[in-house]
Scaffold this motif. Sequence first.
Motif, mmCIF file in Angstrom:
data_model
loop_
_atom_site.group_PDB
_atom_site.id
_atom_site.type_symbol
_atom_site.label_atom_id
_atom_site.label_comp_id
_atom_site.label_asym_id
_atom_site.label_seq_id
_atom_site.Cartn_x
_atom_site.Cartn_y
_atom_site.Cartn_z
ATOM 1 N N PHE A 94 0.840 -1.200 0.000
ATOM 2 C CA PHE A 94 0.000 0.000 0.000
ATOM 3 C C PHE A 94 0.876 1.252 0.000
ATOM 4 N N LYS A 149 2.103 -7.818 -0.961
ATOM 5 C CA LYS A 149 2.125 -9.045 -1.765
ATOM 6 C C LYS A 149 3.498 -9.217 -2.396
ATOM 7 N N LEU A 198 -0.557 -6.376 -11.615
ATOM 8 C CA LEU A 198 -0.107 -6.875 -10.304
ATOM 9 C C LEU A 198 -0.409 -5.888 -9.184
ATOM 10 N N SER A 199 -0.416 -4.597 -9.506
ATOM 11 C CA SER A 199 -0.756 -3.605 -8.483
ATOM 12 C C SER A 199 -1.935 -2.766 -8.949
#
Lengths: 231, 78
Positions: B9, B40, B66-67
Amino acid sequence: MKCGVVVFPGSNCDRDTVYAVESAGGEAFYLWHKETNLRGADCIILPGGFAYGDYLRTGAIARFSPIMKSVIDFADKGGLVFGICNGFQVLLESGLLPGAMMINKTLKFLGQDIFIRVEETDTPYTHDYYQGSVLRIPVAHFEGNYYADGDTLNLLEKEERVIFRYCERDGKISEKGNLNGSLNNIAGICSENRRVLGMMPHPERASAPILGKSDGFAMWKSLLKYFGEVA
Amino acid sequence: MKARVYVSFKDSVLDPQGKAVKNALLSIGYEKVKDVRQGKFFQIEMDDMSEAEAKRQITEMAEKILSNPVIEKFEVIL
């Protein structure tokens, strides 16, 4: 009025949604996620569920399915797209609506009836409600904690694009009524042209008086009236 | 070629899971814990290619899927 309800692997509110649209007098059909033809639908609904198992992030993989390219083109041309729960998450991931969903502040899955207040009625989905009405409606989500940066939030508020807010039984907007921790108690927002709507609560699960809940029914009525099919 | 991608985050975003982990650590006696952020980790194996090209492709993957750039940042390590 024809609604195309998208079925992703893992969708589980698709049938309820078709049933709710039909019970209001509309037409509804399923659109498999591998299709690209929206078959003349007037409104595309992305239903609740766990598309692609919610792997990676909710809605992250669904957003790249073949049907979504057509749905994004449709929305870009001014088409009506309505995302409920997981469908809202897909709309956020695909950029059709701004913001993102975080895990509920309680770190728990929320599956219960809650209260939301209808903030704006000038959308094709909510014009059959009175502004300020309080709806009792179910939620069922783990990631429903709406987040957007300060500029985006200000823009949403300024353009009156927050359509539903979590509230208490009497309509009071408070932290107590905001079980998942969403910023500004946001339960639903719309696009700039007001034709794309995303919401976490489930109107399709509150559309049958025989089941004791019907506060969501006016959403389908709003859509039908929007297309001039009900007086 | 193997690459690692870390997604976490942004600092401006509250991380309720990280906070819960921090509280758990404090409660079992790790009093020095100041903050925990949970994220992650991806390990990605690529066919043989130049390091520059691998980095370009994996960075693109991280940005695209992925993000989520609204709430997350990432780091690619080859």
